[in-house]
Enzyme design. Structure first.
Site, PDB file in Angstrom:
ATOM      1  N   HIS A 190       0.792  -1.231   0.000  1.00  0.00           N
ATOM      2  CA  HIS A 190       0.000   0.000   0.000  1.00  0.00           C
ATOM      3  C   HIS A 190       0.822   1.279   0.000  1.00  0.00           C
ATOM      4  CE1 HIS A 190      -3.425  -2.656   0.530  1.00  0.00           C
ATOM      5  NE2 HIS A 190      -4.006  -1.721  -0.193  1.00  0.00           N
ATOM      6  N   ARG A 297     -10.109   4.376  -1.619  1.00  0.00           N
ATOM      7  CA  ARG A 297      -9.748   3.516  -0.476  1.00  0.00           C
ATOM      8  C   ARG A 297      -9.987   4.299   0.807  1.00  0.00           C
ATOM      9  NH1 ARG A 297      -5.498   1.811  -4.202  1.00  0.00           N
ATOM     10  NH2 ARG A 297      -5.385  -0.459  -4.252  1.00  0.00           N
ATOM     11  N   ARG A 333     -15.144   2.530  -1.707  1.00  0.00           N
ATOM     12  CA  ARG A 333     -15.056   1.218  -1.084  1.00  0.00           C
ATOM     13  C   ARG A 333     -15.175   1.383   0.432  1.00  0.00           C
ATOM     14  NH1 ARG A 333      -9.671  -2.183  -1.798  1.00  0.00           N
ATOM     15  NH2 ARG A 333      -8.785  -0.683  -0.338  1.00  0.00           N
ATOM     16  N   GLU A 432     -11.975 -10.093  -5.355  1.00  0.00           N
ATOM     17  CA  GLU A 432     -10.550 -10.238  -5.047  1.00  0.00           C
ATOM     18  C   GLU A 432     -10.266 -11.554  -4.334  1.00  0.00           C
ATOM     19  OE1 GLU A 432      -9.403  -6.776  -2.749  1.00  0.00           O
ATOM     20  OE2 GLU A 432     -11.336  -6.705  -1.758  1.00  0.00           O
ATOM     21  N   ASN A 455      -4.846  -7.077  -7.068  1.00  0.00           N
ATOM     22  CA  ASN A 455      -3.721  -7.151  -6.118  1.00  0.00           C
ATOM     23  C   ASN A 455      -3.953  -8.319  -5.171  1.00  0.00           C
ATOM     24  OD1 ASN A 455      -3.142  -4.765  -7.359  1.00  0.00           O
ATOM     25  ND2 ASN A 455      -3.843  -3.484  -5.678  1.00  0.00           N
ATOM     26  N   ASP A 456      -5.162  -8.408  -4.666  1.00  0.00           N
ATOM     27  CA  ASP A 456      -5.480  -9.518  -3.778  1.00  0.00           C
ATOM     28  C   ASP A 456      -5.837 -10.777  -4.558  1.00  0.00           C
ATOM     29  OD1 ASP A 456      -5.035  -8.642  -1.140  1.00  0.00           O
ATOM     30  OD2 ASP A 456      -6.769  -7.315  -1.291  1.00  0.00           O
ATOM     31  N   ARG A 466       1.527 -10.610  -1.014  1.00  0.00           N
ATOM     32  CA  ARG A 466       1.885  -9.474  -1.855  1.00  0.00           C
ATOM     33  C   ARG A 466       2.945  -8.570  -1.226  1.00  0.00           C
ATOM     34  NH1 ARG A 466      -3.845  -6.145  -1.784  1.00  0.00           N
ATOM     35  NH2 ARG A 466      -2.719  -4.244  -2.229  1.00  0.00           N
ATOM     36  N   CYS A 503      -9.878  -2.504 -10.423  1.00  0.00           N
ATOM     37  CA  CYS A 503      -9.185  -1.437  -9.699  1.00  0.00           C
ATOM     38  C   CYS A 503      -7.870  -1.916  -9.117  1.00  0.00           C
ATOM     39  CB  CYS A 503     -10.080  -0.846  -8.621  1.00  0.00           C
ATOM     40  SG  CYS A 503     -10.635  -2.066  -7.435  1.00  0.00           S
TER      41      CYS A 503
END
Ligand code: PEP
Ligand code: MG
Length: 572
Positions: A190, A297, A333, A432, A455-456, A466, A503
């Site tokens: 992040h 986010r 989100r 995800e 990403n997830d 990750r 996203c």
């Protein structure tokens, strides 16, 4: 002597400035028996005085740089350090129990913190937070270690850190922090994601910057190629200044497409949206020609502070974003805390597998006060723009149904109390978790849209953390396994007349973009700085032509095969 350290290019651009080491020292305290109580009390008093002197300096700087409001917190800290109700019990403990000052301080402070936090009163919760902060500062003096404060940097620097937590990153002052580089982390950690939305060049996962770079050394962070140059010669500096200029010129070229829609060579429109972490990021979205916000986010609103944001604070943030976007879609989100995004003040127990643990929607469905406060703030803000709400980390239909039911309950309550709420809020989910991708046909009947969080999704499909650079080779967005999952989700959405966006970082990846276009993705949400290069690329591609190769791509067996095919056919 100049030297170069290789890392992962995490945020584009070139930064040149002096290094600033950001330290998170170990403040673990051990109980010790002491023989000279008076000397120990004196040592404690000295640490208090040093902390006061330090706070005075910080307070004055905060006053000048950030205004009185922000400086008030340091006045509160100074008051704590003069409060006999806190200091006397610590000194008493040192003399009556013959224990070291660190231990006495921690015990007494913890007692007050627990007591104040248990009072369920906002004012007392703030006092608990003040004591927690002040305790750290005094402990650092007692232990002889340094705590750095990223929000107080007042000259141009490049941050050198082992890792940056998302909350450290949120506190970085863009005016002075020109770039950063870390030992650990990957492209989708992040701090890297935030660096991109803050447009701060960054190189992560170098394994070596903290062991190599001292404070105050000239450093170049090359976020284009993933290089960190330490103590460059005049010649090397000139070279990088030129590279920086070239990059700026390239950006100016891209900027010409700022006000254009994103249309393929065969006339198909796709939406290029941006990911943001804070309302301040909207500026960059508009400057980079974002057609929407595809992921806000919201968890960053909860970070870098000592207690939960109030409904009012949240309402202001959401309203600001919606208003600044002037009717363009904004996908917000709901709170996605957990994994590498911690909220220390929630005092959640440490978990062995935080990415697989009690996080995101799982936490929100259990801690409903937190969830409902956020939903109310969102619903109240909904009339100020084009709001869409999505839930993170949905693994089962039941979780989605529960989350939606709570949202509907809050909406009904607000409407019943006469508060205006928009009637056209779309409700979607992040895809995800592989179970959700596989079951997308069922979800598509109930949600308004999907946003694929690669990403997830990639970390869970490949079972590769990750954050761990040793397994980062398994972050394979072009693996046919990932492409098949993505394709299933898009097809499932379209079959039910819904839209599918993405996203995760994959949406802005130059090799992935042609593939995603061919798979029929409707919305690409990425770091703001990737939008204009992506628009430039998409305008040259024919969606129908790539789609005619869809089955061929999906039946390939390795990442390498996919990359080779895309490079040969759709890149320059
Ligand atoms: C994702 O998982 O792809 C995503 C966009 O969410 P985050 O990176 O915040 O986990
Ligand atoms: Mg995610």
């Amino acid at each position: 002597m100049s030297s170069m350290i290789k890392g992962i290019a995490a945020s584009a651009g070139i930064a040149i400035a002096k290094s600033f080491r950001l330290e998170h020292p170990d403040l673990t305290v051990e109980k010790q028996t002491i023989s000279d109580k008076d000397a120990e009390i004196k040592r404690f008093e000295e640490a208090i005085n040093q902390s006061k002197d330090e706070l005075e300096v910080i307070k004055n700087r905060a006053n000048e740089e950030l205004g009185e409001d922000k400086a008030a917190i340091f006045s509160a800290h100074l008051l704590v350090l003069s409060d006999p109700e806190l200091l006397n019990p610590i000194k008493d403990k040192i003399s009556s129990e013959s224990v070291n000052a660190e231990f006495a301080l921690q015990e007494v402070a913890n007692m007050f913190i627990t007591m104040f936090e248990g009072m369920d009163n906002e004012y007392m919760a703030e006092r608990a937070a003040d004591i927690r902060d002040v305790t750290k500062r005094v402990l650092a003096h007692l232990l002889g270690v340094t705590i750095s404060n990223p929000s107080m940097i007042s000259e141009e620097v490049i941050i050198i850190a082992e890792d940056l937590t998302p909350s450290d990153t949120a506190q970085l002052n863009r005016k002075y922090v020109k770039g950063f580089t870390t030992d650990i982390g990957g492209r989708t950690s992040h701090s890297a994601i935030m660096a991109r939305s803050m447009e701060i060049p960054a190189v992560v996962g170098t394994k070596a910057v903290t062991s190599t770079i001292q404070n105050g050394v000239m450093v170049i962070v090359d976020g284009l190629d993933g290089d960190v140059i330490v103590d460059p010669s005049e010649e090397v500096l000139a070279q990088y200044r030129q590279k920086k200029e070239q990059y700026e010129a390239q950006k100016a070229e891209w900027a010409k497409l700022k006000n254009e829609k994103t249309v393929t060579s065969d006339g198909e429109h796709v939406e290029l949206a941006a990911n943001i972490g804070t309302p301040e990021d909207v500026k960059g979205v508009l400057e980079n020609g974002g057609e929407a916000i595809g992921l806000y986010r919201t968890e960053f609103l909860y970070m870098g502070r000592d207690q939960l944001p109030t409904e009012e604070e949240q309402f202001d943030a959401y309203k600001t974003v919606l208003e600044k976007m002037e009717g363009k879609p904004v996908v917000v989100r709901t709170l996605d805390i957990g994994g590498d995004k911690e909220l220390p003040y929630l005092n959640l127990p440490k978990e062995l597998n935080p990415f697989l643990g009690f996080r995101a929607i799982r936490l929100c469905l259990e801690e409903q006060d937190i969830f409902r406060t956020q939903l109310r703030a969102l619903l109240r803000a909904s009339t100020f723009g084009n709001l869409k709400i999505m839930f993170p980390m949905i693994a089962t239909l039941d979780e989605f149904r529960q989350a939606k039911a709570i949202l509907m309950e809050e909406k009904e309550k607000l409407v019943a109390s006469g508060t205006a709420v928009s009637d056209s809020i779309e409700i979607g989910i992040m895809v995800e978790i592989p179970s959700t991708a596989v079951l997308a046909d069922q979800f598509a009947k109930e949600v308004d849209f999907f946003s694929i969080g690669t990403n997830d999704l990639i970390q869970y499909t490949m079972a590769a953390d990750r954050m761990n650079e040793r397994v980062s080779y398994l972050y394979q967005p072009y693996s046919p396994s990932i492409l098949r999952l993505v394709s299933m989700v898009i097809e499932a959405a379209h079959k039910e007349g819904k839209w599918a966006g993405m996203c995760g970082e994959m949406a802005g990846d130059t090799i992935a973009i042609p593939i995603l276009l061919g798979l029929g993705l409707d919305e690409f949400s990425m770091s703001a700085t990737s939008i204009l290069p992506a628009r430039t690329q998409i305008k040259k591609l024919s969606k129908a032509e790539i789609a005619s190769n869809k089955e061929k791509i999906l039946s390939m067996s390795t990442t390498e095969e996919v990359v080779e095919f895309i490079k040969a056919n759709y890149m320059n």
